[in-house]
Scaffold this motif. Structure first.
Motif, PDB file in Angstrom:
ATOM      1  N   UNK A 188       2.713  -9.013  -6.779  1.00 46.81           N
ATOM      2  CA  UNK A 188       1.444  -8.905  -7.505  1.00 46.81           C
ATOM      3  C   UNK A 188       0.503  -7.859  -6.899  1.00 46.81           C
ATOM      4  N   UNK A 189       0.269  -7.847  -5.558  1.00 44.80           N
ATOM      5  CA  UNK A 189      -0.568  -6.779  -5.004  1.00 44.80           C
ATOM      6  C   UNK A 189      -0.017  -5.389  -5.266  1.00 44.80           C
ATOM      7  N   UNK A 190       1.298  -5.250  -5.205  1.00 49.55           N
ATOM      8  CA  UNK A 190       1.910  -3.946  -5.479  1.00 49.55           C
ATOM      9  C   UNK A 190       1.601  -3.500  -6.904  1.00 49.55           C
ATOM     10  N   UNK A 191       1.747  -4.402  -7.867  1.00 49.97           N
ATOM     11  CA  UNK A 191       1.464  -4.053  -9.258  1.00 49.97           C
ATOM     12  C   UNK A 191       0.015  -3.656  -9.472  1.00 49.97           C
ATOM     13  N   UNK A 192      -0.898  -4.417  -8.880  1.00 47.00           N
ATOM     14  CA  UNK A 192      -2.325  -4.104  -9.037  1.00 47.00           C
ATOM     15  C   UNK A 192      -2.658  -2.762  -8.386  1.00 47.00           C
ATOM     16  N   UNK A 252       0.828  -1.206   0.000  1.00 45.64           N
ATOM     17  CA  UNK A 252       0.000   0.000   0.000  1.00 45.64           C
ATOM     18  C   UNK A 252       0.862   1.256   0.000  1.00 45.64           C
ATOM     19  N   UNK A 253       1.869   1.303   0.874  1.00 46.19           N
ATOM     20  CA  UNK A 253       2.735   2.489   0.946  1.00 46.19           C
ATOM     21  C   UNK A 253       3.459   2.701  -0.388  1.00 46.19           C
ATOM     22  N   UNK A 254       4.038   1.638  -0.917  1.00 46.71           N
ATOM     23  CA  UNK A 254       4.748   1.754  -2.187  1.00 46.71           C
ATOM     24  C   UNK A 254       3.832   2.141  -3.331  1.00 46.71           C
ATOM     25  N   UNK A 255       2.624   1.562  -3.370  1.00 45.64           N
ATOM     26  CA  UNK A 255       1.698   1.857  -4.462  1.00 45.64           C
ATOM     27  C   UNK A 255       1.189   3.288  -4.397  1.00 45.64           C
ATOM     28  N   UNK A 256       0.952   3.797  -3.191  1.00 47.87           N
ATOM     29  CA  UNK A 256       0.490   5.184  -3.051  1.00 47.87           C
ATOM     30  C   UNK A 256       1.554   6.154  -3.569  1.00 47.87           C
ATOM     31  N   UNK A 257       2.802   5.904  -3.220  1.00 53.73           N
ATOM     32  CA  UNK A 257       3.884   6.798  -3.654  1.00 53.73           C
ATOM     33  C   UNK A 257       4.078   6.707  -5.165  1.00 53.73           C
ATOM     34  N   UNK A 258       4.257   5.488  -5.687  1.00 51.67           N
ATOM     35  CA  UNK A 258       4.532   5.312  -7.118  1.00 51.67           C
ATOM     36  C   UNK A 258       3.319   5.702  -7.957  1.00 51.67           C
ATOM     37  N   UNK A 259       2.115   5.273  -7.523  1.00 51.26           N
ATOM     38  CA  UNK A 259       0.917   5.610  -8.280  1.00 51.26           C
ATOM     39  C   UNK A 259       0.643   7.095  -8.327  1.00 51.26           C
ATOM     40  N   UNK A 260       0.892   7.791  -7.211  1.00 53.71           N
ATOM     41  CA  UNK A 260       0.678   9.240  -7.184  1.00 53.71           C
ATOM     42  C   UNK A 260       1.689   9.962  -8.064  1.00 53.71           C
ATOM     43  N   UNK A 261       2.940   9.541  -8.030  1.00 54.89           N
ATOM     44  CA  UNK A 261       3.955  10.159  -8.886  1.00 54.89           C
ATOM     45  C   UNK A 261       3.644   9.936 -10.359  1.00 54.89           C
ATOM     46  N   UNK A 262       3.167   8.730 -10.699  1.00 58.20           N
ATOM     47  CA  UNK A 262       2.828   8.442 -12.090  1.00 58.20           C
ATOM     48  C   UNK A 262       1.627   9.271 -12.547  1.00 58.20           C
ATOM     49  N   UNK A 263       0.640   9.457 -11.659  1.00 58.92           N
ATOM     50  CA  UNK A 263      -0.563  10.204 -12.029  1.00 58.92           C
ATOM     51  C   UNK A 263      -0.330  11.707 -12.069  1.00 58.92           C
ATOM     52  N   UNK A 264       0.684  12.181 -11.361  1.00 59.02           N
ATOM     53  CA  UNK A 264       0.926  13.626 -11.301  1.00 59.02           C
ATOM     54  C   UNK A 264       1.291  14.181 -12.674  1.00 59.02           C
ATOM     55  N   UNK A 265       2.023  13.402 -13.447  1.00 59.93           N
ATOM     56  CA  UNK A 265       2.349  13.812 -14.818  1.00 59.93           C
ATOM     57  C   UNK A 265       2.036  12.635 -15.752  1.00 59.93           C
ATOM     58  N   UNK A 266       0.784  12.529 -16.192  1.00 52.58           N
ATOM     59  CA  UNK A 266       0.403  11.419 -17.079  1.00 52.58           C
ATOM     60  C   UNK A 266       1.200  11.437 -18.380  1.00 52.58           C
TER      61      UNK A 266
END
Length: 308
Positions: A182-186, A109-123
């Motif tokens: 796998x959970x991290x990727x999803x 969850x922690x890793x996905x929030x950080x990576x997912x937010x960074x990826x979404x900040x600049x699509x």
């Protein structure tokens, strides 16, 4: 909230009974325990005495009725292998699975929030494309393949990590990493999609117009509204971790509920297997209810539908 809790608890009764019924009768298809616990030279009298002592000589329907009556009184029977209460064996093993699943989900969850937010900040940026590619790959790789390759590379070839056990931080690396990928990727994909929608919402534009800092906009406004779908998926993944731990715990010799189930099947230890499946099912139902309650806290629309 109490209405939602009551509805979810009532709706879980029938699936729970189906699980209890299924595991009771399917366990008997593994064979006669007397073939394992008695010598090859055992006489018919010895087999009959073994069946009578362990309540295996009654019709299956009668055995199932007796089992339900015992479960109501929190009596799960005795282990055929150790002659100890089956419930105690399960309770000793379950914390190891909860610890493994808990640390895995926390890191995911922690890793996905950080990576997912960074990826979404600049699509469509390089960061977004790399994160999307890696998360898609991670979400597609089966756990057992990761476990086998991890043992082959890091334990056998390089000798960096142990292949089994729970002593020391190194023993946690391969099991946690196997369940984590796998959970991290999803979750990265879910967080990214939810954050892209949230960052383009009107309230985010208003917050920026009022001079809010970018970290506050991203993590204070957008992430809070993107948390509901991510939480639902995280709950489903946590349930999958408990189920997937059966394979991972067996490969790494992790003394959790999954390994206990496999050992009980191989040893035809019906009481322990039934207790392990029942406790796991209760934990999964409780986790699903907890996720629904958290979702209701985050989304007022869910509370309104539950109260209707």
């Amino acid at each position: 909230m109490l209405t939602l809790l009551r509805r979810r608890a009532v709706s879980s009764v029938v699936p729970l009974l189906v699980v209890v019924l299924g595991v009771f009768f399917l366990a008997r298809l593994t064979g006669d325990p007397a073939n394992l616990y008695l010598p090859l030279s055992a006489t018919p009298e010895m087999r009959a005495e073994f069946a009578a002592r362990n309540g295996l000589d009654d019709p299956l329907i009668s055995q199932f009725g007796d089992y339900l009556a015992q479960v109501v009184h929190l009596d799960f029977g005795e282990s055929l292998r150790t002659a100890q209460p089956a419930g105690e064996a399960v309770l000793r093993a379950f914390p190891a699975t909860l610890q493994l699943a808990g640390w895995t989900m926390l890191l995911a969850i922690v890793g996905a929030v950080v990576i997912g937010s960074l990826a979404a900040y600049r699509p469509n940026s390089a960061t977004d494309r790399i994160a999307s590619f890696l998360s898609s790959t991670a979400a597609s790789v089966p756990d057992f393949w990761i476990a086998i390759m991890g043992v082959l590379v890091f334990a056998v070839t390089l000798g960096w990590l142990p292949t089994s056990g729970t002593s020391g931080a190194a023993a946690w690396v391969l099991p946690v990493a196997t369940l984590l990928i796998r959970p991290f990727g999803v979750l990265v994909q879910v967080v990214r999609g939810a954050m892209v929608s949230a960052l383009s919402a009107p309230y985010v534009k208003v917050a920026r117009a009022k001079g809010a800092s970018e970290p506050r906009v991203v993590f204070g406004h957008a992430l809070r509204n993107a948390a509901a779908p991510a939480l639902t998926v995280a709950g489903d993944l946590a349930v999958g971790l408990v189920n997937g731990a059966v394979v991972v715990e067996t490969i790494f010799g992790w003394p959790g509920i999954g390994k206990l189930m496999i050992d009980s099947v191989l040893q035809r230890d019906f009481a322990v297997l039934q207790a392990a499946v029942l406790l796991t099912a209760l934990a999964i139902f409780a986790l699903n209810i907890l996720v629904d309650l958290c979702h209701a806290l985050l989304d007022p629309r869910v509370r309104q539908r539950a109260a209707a």
